[in-house]
Design an enzyme around this catalytic site. Structure first.
Site, mmCIF file in Angstrom:
data_model
loop_
_atom_site.group_PDB
_atom_site.id
_atom_site.type_symbol
_atom_site.label_atom_id
_atom_site.label_comp_id
_atom_site.label_asym_id
_atom_site.label_seq_id
_atom_site.Cartn_x
_atom_site.Cartn_y
_atom_site.Cartn_z
ATOM 1 N N LYS A 22 0.840 -1.205 0.000
ATOM 2 C CA LYS A 22 0.000 0.000 0.000
ATOM 3 C C LYS A 22 0.875 1.255 0.000
ATOM 4 C CE LYS A 22 -1.398 1.542 4.369
ATOM 5 N NZ LYS A 22 -0.920 2.910 4.541
ATOM 6 N N ASN A 23 1.968 1.238 0.782
ATOM 7 C CA ASN A 23 2.786 2.449 0.897
ATOM 8 C C ASN A 23 3.651 2.718 -0.333
ATOM 9 O OD1 ASN A 23 1.623 2.952 3.323
ATOM 10 N ND2 ASN A 23 3.441 2.511 4.581
ATOM 11 N N ARG A 95 -3.821 10.700 5.512
ATOM 12 C CA ARG A 95 -2.813 11.746 5.508
ATOM 13 C C ARG A 95 -1.847 11.636 4.342
ATOM 14 N NH1 ARG A 95 -5.062 10.982 9.734
ATOM 15 N NH2 ARG A 95 -5.810 12.821 10.865
ATOM 16 N N CYS A 119 -3.344 12.807 14.148
ATOM 17 C CA CYS A 119 -3.944 11.484 13.955
ATOM 18 C C CYS A 119 -3.637 10.630 15.165
ATOM 19 C CB CYS A 119 -3.501 10.839 12.657
ATOM 20 S SG CYS A 119 -2.016 9.891 12.721
ATOM 21 N N ARG A 124 1.943 14.115 12.950
ATOM 22 C CA ARG A 124 2.051 13.974 11.498
ATOM 23 C C ARG A 124 2.071 15.306 10.744
ATOM 24 N NH1 ARG A 124 0.508 8.502 10.588
ATOM 25 N NH2 ARG A 124 1.712 8.622 8.694
ATOM 26 N N PRO A 125 3.046 16.180 11.043
ATOM 27 C CA PRO A 125 3.123 17.441 10.303
ATOM 28 C C PRO A 125 3.637 17.220 8.881
ATOM 29 C CG PRO A 125 4.994 17.232 11.782
ATOM 30 C CD PRO A 125 4.129 16.031 12.025
ATOM 31 N N ILE A 126 3.456 18.241 7.991
ATOM 32 C CA ILE A 126 4.037 18.155 6.644
ATOM 33 C C ILE A 126 4.942 19.360 6.378
ATOM 34 C CG2 ILE A 126 2.265 16.668 5.613
ATOM 35 C CD1 ILE A 126 1.097 19.244 4.306
ATOM 36 N N ASP A 127 5.504 19.912 7.472
ATOM 37 C CA ASP A 127 6.337 21.108 7.335
ATOM 38 C C ASP A 127 7.542 20.868 6.417
ATOM 39 O OD1 ASP A 127 6.966 19.382 9.634
ATOM 40 O OD2 ASP A 127 8.654 20.730 9.962
ATOM 41 N N LEU A 128 8.057 19.649 6.400
ATOM 42 C CA LEU A 128 9.249 19.399 5.579
ATOM 43 C C LEU A 128 8.905 19.347 4.091
ATOM 44 C CD1 LEU A 128 10.986 16.779 7.919
ATOM 45 C CD2 LEU A 128 11.453 19.232 7.722
ATOM 46 N N ASP A 308 6.157 0.434 11.724
ATOM 47 C CA ASP A 308 4.904 -0.222 11.311
ATOM 48 C C ASP A 308 4.844 -1.699 11.732
ATOM 49 O OD1 ASP A 308 3.992 2.112 10.228
ATOM 50 O OD2 ASP A 308 4.267 1.542 8.134
ATOM 51 N N ILE A 330 9.848 6.793 16.244
ATOM 52 C CA ILE A 330 9.389 7.545 15.064
ATOM 53 C C ILE A 330 8.141 8.376 15.371
ATOM 54 C CG2 ILE A 330 8.731 7.386 12.606
ATOM 55 C CD1 ILE A 330 11.558 6.331 13.131
HETATM 56 C C1 UD1 Z 1 5.225 6.728 6.245
HETATM 57 C C2 UD1 Z 1 4.333 5.512 6.123
HETATM 58 C C3 UD1 Z 1 3.928 5.000 7.503
HETATM 59 C C4 UD1 Z 1 5.166 4.784 8.367
HETATM 60 C C5 UD1 Z 1 6.053 6.030 8.378
HETATM 61 C C6 UD1 Z 1 7.375 5.788 9.090
HETATM 62 C C7 UD1 Z 1 3.166 5.916 4.033
HETATM 63 C C8 UD1 Z 1 1.900 6.241 3.349
HETATM 64 N N1 UD1 Z 1 3.134 5.867 5.374
HETATM 65 O O1 UD1 Z 1 4.438 7.743 6.878
HETATM 66 O O2 UD1 Z 1 3.226 3.777 7.332
HETATM 67 O O3 UD1 Z 1 4.766 4.510 9.689
HETATM 68 O O4 UD1 Z 1 6.359 6.430 7.019
HETATM 69 O O5 UD1 Z 1 8.049 4.716 8.531
HETATM 70 O O6 UD1 Z 1 4.180 5.658 3.401
HETATM 71 N N2 UD1 Z 1 7.756 14.537 10.135
HETATM 72 C C9 UD1 Z 1 7.900 15.883 10.381
HETATM 73 N N3 UD1 Z 1 7.636 16.761 9.354
HETATM 74 C C10 UD1 Z 1 7.259 16.353 8.101
HETATM 75 C C11 UD1 Z 1 7.131 14.973 7.870
HETATM 76 C C12 UD1 Z 1 7.383 14.092 8.906
HETATM 77 O O7 UD1 Z 1 8.234 16.284 11.500
HETATM 78 O O8 UD1 Z 1 7.041 17.207 7.234
HETATM 79 C C13 UD1 Z 1 8.017 13.565 11.232
HETATM 80 C C14 UD1 Z 1 6.790 12.740 11.636
HETATM 81 O O9 UD1 Z 1 5.995 13.406 12.558
HETATM 82 C C15 UD1 Z 1 7.428 11.494 12.190
HETATM 83 C C16 UD1 Z 1 8.696 11.341 11.337
HETATM 84 O O10 UD1 Z 1 8.946 12.605 10.759
HETATM 85 O O11 UD1 Z 1 7.793 11.684 13.519
HETATM 86 C C17 UD1 Z 1 8.590 10.311 10.247
HETATM 87 O O12 UD1 Z 1 7.422 10.520 9.519
HETATM 88 P P1 UD1 Z 1 7.281 10.159 7.975
HETATM 89 O O13 UD1 Z 1 8.428 9.308 7.560
HETATM 90 O O14 UD1 Z 1 7.039 11.413 7.220
HETATM 91 O O15 UD1 Z 1 5.958 9.302 7.984
HETATM 92 P P2 UD1 Z 1 4.943 9.245 6.817
HETATM 93 O O16 UD1 Z 1 5.697 9.466 5.541
HETATM 94 O O17 UD1 Z 1 3.764 10.086 7.125
#
Ligand code: UD1
Length: 429
Positions: A22-23, A95, A119, A124-128, A308, A330
């Site tokens: 799925k991912n 998300r 969530c 789960r921010p998307i700032d990056l 996961d 994580i």
């Molecule tokens: C993806 C997977 C999820 C898995 C996770 C970690 C998908 C659809 N989902 O989620 O199943 O559990 O990787 O392996 O592929 N973060 C920030 N800012 C950002 C983005 C992330 O601070 O802009 C932080 C998150 O809060 C978290 C960490 O970085 O603590 C890792 O998150 P991330 O790897 O981005 O997880 P997802 O890509 O959402």
């Protein structure tokens, strides 16, 4: 709302097949935004998140044909994207919808994407994602809960991720392939799902080096064309089945998987005394039955132990002799399964980002509540060995990421039944 009824005690025997990841499928579907041509994907799992992504793309004007059955092909055509908007109604349930941000700006010069909220497993921010797009020249504004990104054409740049992010790496990779000039991305996620996406993008005409390592170099091109691509097997589903074989003391062949993606999970299971043999390029045999020994895990980015798989591993740890320390690095709130496992008789104490599991526990069946996707998988595993009949409520969480799980487990000897209607509304991973 659907429920699963599971009677514990049957060792699992036979062969169980793994679906597509799925991912990987989610970013690969989003990649279709980058071209006017059709993109054809094989091995897309029939899970709820995929249906959500189909709706998301369709709401933007894409034509998505999910073809089930023998051929198992999904064709996505984004010839016209009349409405480049990811609406809140869809984003709030998944998300990973943020994955359309990069490709939309790169292809159409504009994207409106609802901000994902918090969530169950953390902020789960998307700032990056945002910071990366800004560095590539996009102007981003935020209003009424939506992000709006605009750019005539994105510019290649030097990006260093402050933190390793899987979907962030994927999103910006999709932006970079159509950007002007070279993009150097450092501290990238090395997950197999990133490599899978890069393989599709390369087949579409993108120029990418280093996917699967922490440094990715992209030479932007002016347009991409259609392609056909097969999605990787789901390493988390495979790992879940390995634990199902181990915890029930069974003898199970997990087929259609990629053992190379399971290194950390296989190594940890061997440490607990589980017998695991890689019996082919796409099959792993697991034999339980020996006394399980406690072993600590600490979740990390790939190739470390996956977050996961943390909840599923914890179910196994409840049956192991001794004390296992489970450290979650994580996500900040990923122990929602603990209280339910405790209700089934497990001895687990949580202190911040660590949980101490004392075993072996005699698990007893109970009515339990699924709280997120992998927590649900953990409860299924515990129920498979619990004494009596467990009832798992809110299994829509499980349906987000596991294809026909009860059918697959029943096929190898589990006593598991679904009650109720499929596909009620849900939140996402
Ligand atoms: C993806 C997977 C999820 C898995 C996770 C970690 C998908 C659809 N989902 O989620 O199943 O559990 O990787 O392996 O592929 N973060 C920030 N800012 C950002 C983005 C992330 O601070 O802009 C932080 C998150 O809060 C978290 C960490 O970085 O603590 C890792 O998150 P991330 O790897 O981005 O997880 P997802 O890509 O959402």
């Amino acid at each position: 709302m659907d429920m699963l009824v599971i009677r514990g005690g049957n060792p699992l025997h036979g062969t169980i097949r793994v679906s597509g990841a799925k991912n990987s499928a989610l970013p690969c579907m989003a990649a279709a935004i980058l071209t006017e041509d059709a993109v054809t994907l094989e091995n897309i799992p029939q899970v709820r998140d995929i249906e959500t992504e189909r709706k998301l793309l369709a709401s933007m004007g894409a034509e998505v044909e999910l073809c089930k059955g023998e051929e198992d092909l999904t064709t996505i055509s984004c010839r016209t994207l009349s409405d480049p908007v990811a609406k809140y109604e869809i984003v709030k349930t998944m998300r990973a919808s943020a994955l359309v941000l990069g490709p939309l700006v790169a292809r159409t010069g504009m994207a409106r994407v609802a901000m994902p909220g918090g969530c169950a497993i953390g902020g789960r921010p998307i700032d990056l994602h945002i910071k990366g797009l800004e560095t590539m020249g996009a102007t981003i504004t935020q209003e009424h809960g939506y992000l709006e990104a605009r750019a005539d054409r994105l510019r290649g740049t030097h990006l260093v991720f402050d933190k390793i992010t899987v979907t962030g790496t994927e999103d910006l990779l999709m932006a970079a392939v159509l950007a002007e000039g070279e993009t150097l991305m450092e501290n990238c996620a090395r997950e197999p799902e990133v490599s899978d996406l890069a393989a599709l993008l390369t087949a579409m005409g993108a120029q990418i080096e280093g996917a699967g390592t922490s440094t990715i170099r992209v030479q932007g091109v002016t347009s991409l064309h259609g392609a056909r691509h097969r999605i990787n097997p789901d390493r988390i589903e495979a790992g879940t089945f390995l634990i199902a074989g181990a915890i029930t003391g069974g003898d199970l062949v997990v087929a259609d998987c990629n053992p190379n993606h399971l290194g950390a999970v296989i190594a940890k299971l061997r440490e607990t005394g589980v017998c695991i043999d890689v019996i082919g390029p796409d099959a792993v045999r697991v034999r339980g039955g020996e006394k399980l020994r406690a072993a600590d895990i600490s979740t990390e980015e790939y190739p470390g132990f996956p977050t996961d798989m943390q909840a599923q591993y914890m179910a196994l740890a409840t049956k192991a002799e001794g004390v296992s320390l489970v450290r979650e690095n994580i996500f900040e709130n990923r122990f929602m399964h603990v209280q339910e496992l405790v209700r089934m008789g497990a001895d687990i104490k949580v202190d911040g980002s660590a949980a101490t599991v004392r075993g072996p526990a005699c698990l007893s069946a109970a009515a339990v509540m699924c709280s997120d996707l992998r927590a649900s998988a953990s409860l299924v595993l515990a129920a498979l060995v619990a004494d009596g009949e467990s009832i798992l409520d809110r299994v829509y969480h499980l349906d987000r990421g596991y294809e026909r799980i009860e059918e697959k487990l029943r096929g190898v000897g589990a006593q598991i039944q679904r009650l109720g209607n499929l596909f009620a509304p849900a939140e996402s991973e």
